[in-house]
Scaffold this motif. Structure first.
Motif, short mmCIF file in Angstrom:
data_model
loop_
_atom_site.label_atom_id
_atom_site.label_comp_id
_atom_site.label_asym_id
_atom_site.label_seq_id
_atom_site.Cartn_x
_atom_site.Cartn_y
_atom_site.Cartn_z
N HIS A 911 0.84 -1.21 0.00
CA HIS A 911 0.00 0.00 0.00
C HIS A 911 0.87 1.26 0.00
N HIS A 912 1.89 1.29 0.84
CA HIS A 912 2.77 2.46 0.89
C HIS A 912 3.53 2.64 -0.41
N TYR A 913 3.97 1.54 -0.99
CA TYR A 913 4.75 1.66 -2.22
C TYR A 913 3.88 2.12 -3.38
N SER A 914 2.68 1.54 -3.50
CA SER A 914 1.81 1.95 -4.60
C SER A 914 1.31 3.37 -4.41
N SER A 915 1.08 3.78 -3.16
CA SER A 915 0.63 5.15 -2.90
C SER A 915 1.71 6.16 -3.25
N SER A 916 2.98 5.79 -3.00
CA SER A 916 4.07 6.73 -3.30
C SER A 916 4.26 6.92 -4.80
N SER A 917 3.83 5.94 -5.59
CA SER A 917 4.00 6.05 -7.05
C SER A 917 2.86 6.80 -7.71
N ARG A 918 1.76 7.06 -6.95
CA ARG A 918 0.64 7.80 -7.51
C ARG A 918 0.81 9.28 -7.22
N ARG A 919 0.53 10.08 -8.18
CA ARG A 919 0.65 11.53 -8.00
C ARG A 919 -0.47 12.05 -7.09
N GLY A 920 -0.07 12.95 -6.24
CA GLY A 920 -1.06 13.57 -5.35
C GLY A 920 -1.46 12.73 -4.17
N ASP A 921 -0.86 11.55 -4.02
CA ASP A 921 -1.19 10.67 -2.90
C ASP A 921 -0.02 10.69 -1.92
N SER A 922 -0.24 11.29 -0.78
CA SER A 922 0.83 11.41 0.23
C SER A 922 0.66 10.43 1.37
N SER A 923 -0.21 9.43 1.20
CA SER A 923 -0.47 8.48 2.29
C SER A 923 0.62 7.44 2.43
N GLY A 924 1.53 7.33 1.49
CA GLY A 924 2.58 6.31 1.57
C GLY A 924 3.90 6.86 1.10
N SER A 925 4.95 6.12 1.39
CA SER A 925 6.29 6.50 0.97
C SER A 925 7.12 5.24 0.83
N PRO A 926 8.16 5.26 -0.02
CA PRO A 926 9.02 4.08 -0.14
C PRO A 926 9.71 3.71 1.17
N ALA A 927 10.03 4.72 1.97
CA ALA A 927 10.68 4.42 3.26
C ALA A 927 9.75 3.61 4.16
N GLU A 928 8.46 3.96 4.18
CA GLU A 928 7.50 3.19 4.96
C GLU A 928 7.35 1.78 4.40
N ALA A 929 7.37 1.68 3.08
CA ALA A 929 7.27 0.35 2.46
C ALA A 929 8.47 -0.51 2.85
N VAL A 930 9.66 0.08 2.81
CA VAL A 930 10.86 -0.66 3.20
C VAL A 930 10.76 -1.11 4.65
N SER A 931 10.25 -0.22 5.52
CA SER A 931 10.11 -0.57 6.93
C SER A 931 9.18 -1.76 7.11
N MET A 932 8.08 -1.78 6.38
CA MET A 932 7.14 -2.90 6.49
C MET A 932 7.76 -4.20 5.98
N TYR A 933 8.48 -4.11 4.87
CA TYR A 933 9.11 -5.31 4.32
C TYR A 933 10.22 -5.84 5.24
N VAL A 934 10.90 -4.92 5.91
CA VAL A 934 11.94 -5.36 6.86
C VAL A 934 11.30 -6.14 8.01
N ARG A 935 10.19 -5.65 8.52
CA ARG A 935 9.52 -6.36 9.61
C ARG A 935 8.98 -7.71 9.14
N ALA A 936 8.46 -7.74 7.90
CA ALA A 936 7.98 -9.03 7.37
C ALA A 936 9.13 -10.00 7.18
N ALA A 937 10.26 -9.49 6.70
CA ALA A 937 11.43 -10.36 6.52
C ALA A 937 11.94 -10.88 7.86
N ALA A 938 11.93 -10.01 8.89
CA ALA A 938 12.35 -10.45 10.21
C ALA A 938 11.43 -11.52 10.77
N ALA A 939 10.16 -11.50 10.34
CA ALA A 939 9.20 -12.53 10.78
C ALA A 939 9.31 -13.81 9.97
N GLY A 940 10.22 -13.84 8.99
CA GLY A 940 10.45 -15.05 8.21
C GLY A 940 9.71 -15.12 6.90
#
Length: 1117
Positions: A911-940
């Motif tokens: 959601h954060h990654y796709s929102s960051s790629s849409r113009r005018g949508d400030s609800s997400g950012s690549p940094a937030e996406a990376v943070s979520m993926y890091v937590r998912a990776a840490a969970a295996g």
């Protein structure tokens, strides 16, 4: 006596001056320009006794700098009459400090009595030498700089003193340059451009101390107090400002403080007293000040006076219910004032104690509401302000949420009154004539005769119209209410079910949920169904079919929490824990709500085998495997397990018994049937766990006739076979049944060493019990440490008990940690059996096609903070095509928990990654996406690892936390990503599609090619391999073509030879044909040579490619 170091003759000659030098030095000392001489004379005059003892002691400056400069040195001329120690130091004075030493050098003087000169380089710090710049951040604004030296005698066993206590001393004040005129410090390295830019923009920033006020907002948001022993703990720290702290300390015995509290009472105290605010000291005794409410509505104020005695007085206030009341308590030395204000009217009560009040707010903690020592009020707390240094005028206004809360309760009072009046009318009336509609108002009777019956009810026509929805519902249930077949509790449930049915309807064709009015839900909430209160809060917060209204959501959240509903309490605690939906983040308030549910969960856990509860099963709707594991009795899995159990498989028998006893995987609970399967498995004496389970059933009499003797024998056999929980059960038996504490502790210790959480908890109880055979002294700290160990293994009672100590931090050795306390108690609340039953019902409804019921139940559990329910509610929002905010609301909630599911983290990352790629949508950012993926990776999650690698290849910076996954802090990012891909391959399994394997191969190939390009020979091999590929691509088709031509020519040759046997004429006739064929075929020798060349080229290319592959493999391995 300290030993004087030996000096060589050469050293003595180098530092001992000549007689002429001594005379000239004395002459210089006689001049008034030398400041050290004046100081020396002053010292000699003030220490005449010392001078008499040592008339030959002397110290002075042979040379000294005039100003502060780098590389300065002083030459000290001295003479010792005996063992002495000398020192040179540089002291500075600033606005804050005087004579602060920045340099000191000491040495031992000789005993020869001769004059000596010692040179001391002054190692001055950069803070007084250079100006403020990038390399010199800490600069002292010096008022003066003084270099001084002194000499002191070393007595037997004594040590050298200080400058002020020395025998003789000398000093010189150095010239100080202004800060702006100081030279710049020579740079030792070149700063980066970005660092220098930051320095330039912040160098002139004036640092200001943060403002510290004596006015504290103890509570800003309304607090629901259900009249239980759970309140909000507040601790106050000393002031940072020294001036404020000194005032506070002086006021401990002559206090001047003010406390302003808003309260809203719904019931009187159930006992004689209930708590408003009370102070518990570090010795866990009541301290100043206590505000308590009596069962008649009066207020008791208790304090501790300076004599150490407790004194109290009673204000006969008779506080009303259903009104907001402000209580202002003033403590002024020995006088206590209380102002009670409601309906714009203030009454004052005051009392004068004989002694001053003793008041120290940093000692212990304060509690708003209830605690272990007293229950709280039944109502709400509004804003609370605390003036630590007192005030004459209190500024504490009621905010809008509290006012809306009062309005809602007034409406609920009308609903309750109408319901009670209708019930009274129905039960007292003997008229069996059915009611066909609304009653005729009384004023129509005055107009003339009417055929309609004029009602004799006690409610008014206006009330009937205002609450027409409730009235019509009561009309439909009139007969059931009259006969008593429908109780008030059942009416609440019926009303809630009907409210849900009318509000949430499913369109079967479009598979969508349509939303209706919330009127019935509001009525259900008013008459005491607080699941309705929680559902209303969820509707107003999430906007399910209605506009978002946070204030209404807050109101119904507080109403539900006041009703002591487990889900509503968890909901309020969760919102305060995370600081979402307009709730302020306040861990103390969150703990007060969670601790209430935690205590209820401990009681519930002893009855979790009953039908009203169910253990929580982690089944996610997004996982088909999870949903299929919900077998129910009609499934093939259950029948297969039952078949194996019937044929004597002990493991299947125990598993089947557990399914029936706990009701797992959709199987209804049946304790008697479970006990039979446990018995069949246990009597085989093969499975120690089954023997323990059946022994517990025998000793408790659950599903089987109670038989303690038989259960004890099975426990002993199970313990002998290595069952750890059987050891703990034996300890329980010897402690509870036989009262043999020595054997009980022995079994508990043995079980605890093998990892039994129950045994650790029981040992903790013994640490605080005089029945402990090892040490009868109470050790509360050791008890809490045992509780903490047990809580790490999931013991609920230990977690709740330990969290209570962590929340206050008054026990020695256990510091305050409210965040940890909240996490521990929330984990207990998430395992509550009533919550598990709602989740089970939701899953059953989903499997049976009732999306409407499943959505409501999952939303209730999701609002309570359960991550599983939040993920499933988000899945249903997506499946039922509800608005976008519903889906991402609950996905976002699920990742805020302490242990989120990897699927939710991946969803939010996408959601954060796709929102960051849409113009005018400030609800997400690549940094937030990376943070979520890091937590998912840490969970295996392999998908999280794969997404991280893709984002890193796109240029997004991977956080440093990835290195902690591999305990690698020195490797670069590429190596860490390679390790991440390798772990991803391991997590994929053999049956996966293997995207990580392909990505790992691609990355490793790229790394291998880069390494080969760094070697000349391997680079040449690479080019040769590329050329070999080109040659192979070109030559192989050519070779195939030539082989076909040769084969066709050879096939034509036999026909030509057979024609030559037909005669000369026929040869001549075919001559032209044969000659033409030969010309088309070309030269046979040339074709053979070309074929051989192609064979050699292909072979050579194969050799090159083999060598290249070998080199690649060597790089990969």
């Amino acid at each position: 006596m300290k030993r004087v170091p030996n000096r060589t003759k050469k050293q003595q000659q180098s530092i001992e001056p000549s007689p002429e030098g001594i005379l000239s030095a004395i002459a210089k000392l006689a001049t008034p320009d030398f400041q050290g001489h004046c100081e020396l004379q002053a010292a000699a005059s003030t220490t005449s006794s010392q001078a008499a003892e040592s008339p030959s002691a002397f110290i002075g400056f042979a040379s000294a700098p005039d100003k502060v400069a780098y590389g300065s040195a002083v030459r000290v001329r001295y003479r010792c009459s005996g063992p002495c120690q000398l020192a040179v130091e540089v002291v500075v004075s600033t606005l804050r400090e005087t004579d602060s030493a920045v340099f000191r050098r000491t040495w031992i003087g000789s005993t020869s009595g001769a004059y000596r000169i010692h040179q001391v380089p002054l190692g001055l710090p950069p803070s007084i030498l250079y100006q403020h710049d990038f390399f010199n951040r800490r600069v002292l604004r010096t008022l003066n700089v003084t270099v001084r030296a002194w000499l002191d005698h070393l007595d037997d066993g004594g040590e050298a003193g200080t400058y002020r206590d020395s025998a003789v001393r000398v000093h010189k004040e150095l010239q100080v340059e202004p800060l702006s005129e100081r030279p710049a410090k020579p740079p030792t390295e070149c700063p980066s451009w970005s660092a220098q830019l930051v320095w330039q923009t912040t160098r002139n920033r004036v640092r200001q101390c943060p403002h510290e006020s004596d006015v504290i907002d103890v509570l800003k948001f309304p607090l629901a107090s259900p009249g239980e022993h759970f309140g909000v703990v507040r601790r106050f720290q000393p002031f940072i400002d020294r001036g404020l702290e000194s005032v506070r300390l002086r006021a401990v015995t002559q206090p001047s403080v003010t406390l302003s509290v808003w309260v809203y009472l719904l019931r009187r105290c159930q006992g004689k007293l209930c708590g408003i605010v009370h102070h518990v000291g570090r010795k866990r005794a009541f301290d100043s000040v206590l505000l308590q409410l009596t069962d008649t509505g009066d207020v008791i104020i208790q304090t501790r006076v300076t004599t150490g005695e407790d004194r109290a007085f009673r204000a006969n206030v008779a506080l009303p219910r259903w009104k907001w009341i402000r209580l202002d308590c003033y403590i002024q030395d020995s006088k206590v004032l209380l102002d009670a204000t409601w309906d714009n009217k203030t009454d004052r009560y005051q009392y004068q104690f004989q002694h001053s009040v003793l008041y120290d707010d940093t000692d212990g903690y304060f509690v708003i509401g209830g605690s272990d020592y007293m229950p709280g009020i039944h109502g709400y707390f509004g804003p609370i302000k605390y003036y630590r240094l007192g005030t004459e005028k209190v500024e504490n206004h009621l905010e809008s949420t509290s006012q809306e809360l009062d309005r809602t309760h007034q409406e609920c009072q009308e609903v309750k009154a109408l319901t009670q009046a209708f019930l009274k009318e129905v039960t007292e009336s003997h008229d069996t004539t059915p009611v066909t509609g609304a009653c005729t108002p009384y004023f129509t009777k005055l107009r003339g005769p009417s055929r309609e019956e004029v009602c004799t009810q006690t409610w008014t026509w206006e009330e009937q119209l205002k609450h027409s929805t409730l009235f019509h519902l009561l009309q439909t249930k009139k007969e059931n209410l009259r006969t008593g077949s429908l109780s008030m509790k059942e009416l609440r449930s019926v009303l809630f079910d009907q409210a849900v049915g009318t509000m949430f309807t499913v369109d079967q064709e479009q598979n969508k949920v349509k939303f209706g009015s919330t009127a019935l839900l509001q009525i259900s909430s008013c008459i005491g169904n607080h699941k309705a209160s929680l559902l209303l809060a969820a509707v107003f917060f999430s906007g399910l079919g209605h506009p978002v209204d946070q204030q209404q959501g807050h109101v119904y959240s507080l109403i539900g929490a006041l009703g002591d509903n487990r889900f509503a309490l968890m909901h309020a605690g969760y919102k305060h824990e995370q600081g979402i939906d307009g709730f302020p983040k306040d861990l103390d308030v969150a703990y007060s709500y969670y601790s209430n549910v935690g205590a209820q969960s401990i009681v519930d856990s002893s009855r979790i085998h009953e039908n009203e509860q169910h253990p929580l099963e982690l089944i996610y709707l997004s996982s088909n495997e999870d949903v299929k594991s919900f077998t129910e009795e009609t499934s093939d899995v259950f029948h297969y397990l039952k078949y194996r159990a019937q044929h004597g498989d002990a493991a299947s028998q125990r598993q089947l018994g557990a399914m029936l006893f706990w009701g797992r995987h959709g199987v209804p609970k049946d304790a008697a049937a479970a006990a039979k399967w446990y018995e069949r498995s246990a009597l085989q004496l093969k499975d120690s766990t089954a023997m323990y389970d059946y022994a517990v059933l025998l000793m408790k009499g659950q599903g089987v006739k109670k038989n303690v003797t038989r259960g004890l024998k099975l426990l002993e056999k199970a313990a002998a076979m290595g069952c750890v929980e059987a050891l703990n059960a034996l300890g329980w038996y010897y402690r509870t049944i036989l009262n043999d504490h020595e054997k009980a502790v022995k079994y508990f210790q043995q079980a605890a060493l093998n990892g039994s959480a129950d045994a650790m908890f029981n040992l903790g109880l013994y640490r605080f019990s005089p029945q402990n055979p090892d040490d009868p002294r109470r050790n509360e700290t050791a008890m809490v440490l045992q509780f903490l160990n047990a809580s790490r293994l999931g013991h609920a009672a230990a977690a709740v008990a330990a969290a209570a100590y962590l929340s206050t931090g008054v026990l020695g050795g256990v510091s305050q940690d409210v965040e940890r306390a909240v996490t521990m108690v929330k984990q207990v609340c998430d395992q509550n059996g009533h919550l598990g039953l709602v989740v089970r019902d939701a899953l059953q409804g989903y499997i049976r096609g009732s999306r409407q019921g499943a959505l409501v139940k999952y939303v209730l559990a999701a609002e309570a903070g359960l991550a599983l329910a939040q993920s499933n509610a988000a899945h249903l929002c997506e499946e039922l095509d509800l608005h976008h905010a519903c889906q991402w609301r609950y996905h976002n909630f699920s990742v805020l928990n302490y242990d989120p599911h990897p699927a939710a983290l991946l969803k939010m990352g996408d959601h954060h990654y796709s929102s960051s790629s849409r113009r005018g949508d400030s609800s997400g950012s690549p940094a937030e996406a990376v943070s979520m993926y890091v937590r998912a990776a840490a969970a295996g999650s392999p998908q999280g690892m794969f997404n991280l690698v893709l984002l890193a290849e796109q240029g997004h910076v991977a956080p440093a936390s990835i290195r902690s996954m591999f305990n690698e802090s020195q490797r670069d990012e590429h190596d860490v990503l390679l390790l991440l891909l390798k772990r991803c391959v391991q997590a994929e399994g053999e049956e996966a599609v293997m995207p990580c394997s392909l990505a790992l191969l691609r990355v490793q190939m790229g790394r291998a090619l880069r390494r080969m390009s760094q070697s000349g020979a391997q680079l040449l091999l690479t080019y040769a391999s590329l050329l070999s590929v080109i040659v192979t691509v070109v030559i192989v088709p050519l070779q195939s073509c030539l082989e076909q031509r040769v084969a066709s020519r050879r096939a034509f040759a036999p026909r030509a030879s057979s024609a030559s046997r037909g005669g000369v004429g026929s040869v001549r006739e075919q001559d032209g044909v044969v000659g033409g064929a030969h010309g088309a075929a070309g030269n046979p020798n040339g074709e053979r040579w070309l074929l051989q060349t192609c064979d050699w080229a292909v072979s050579l290319s194969g050799v090159c490619l083999c060598a290249f592959c070998t080199a690649i493999l060597s790089q990969l391995l």
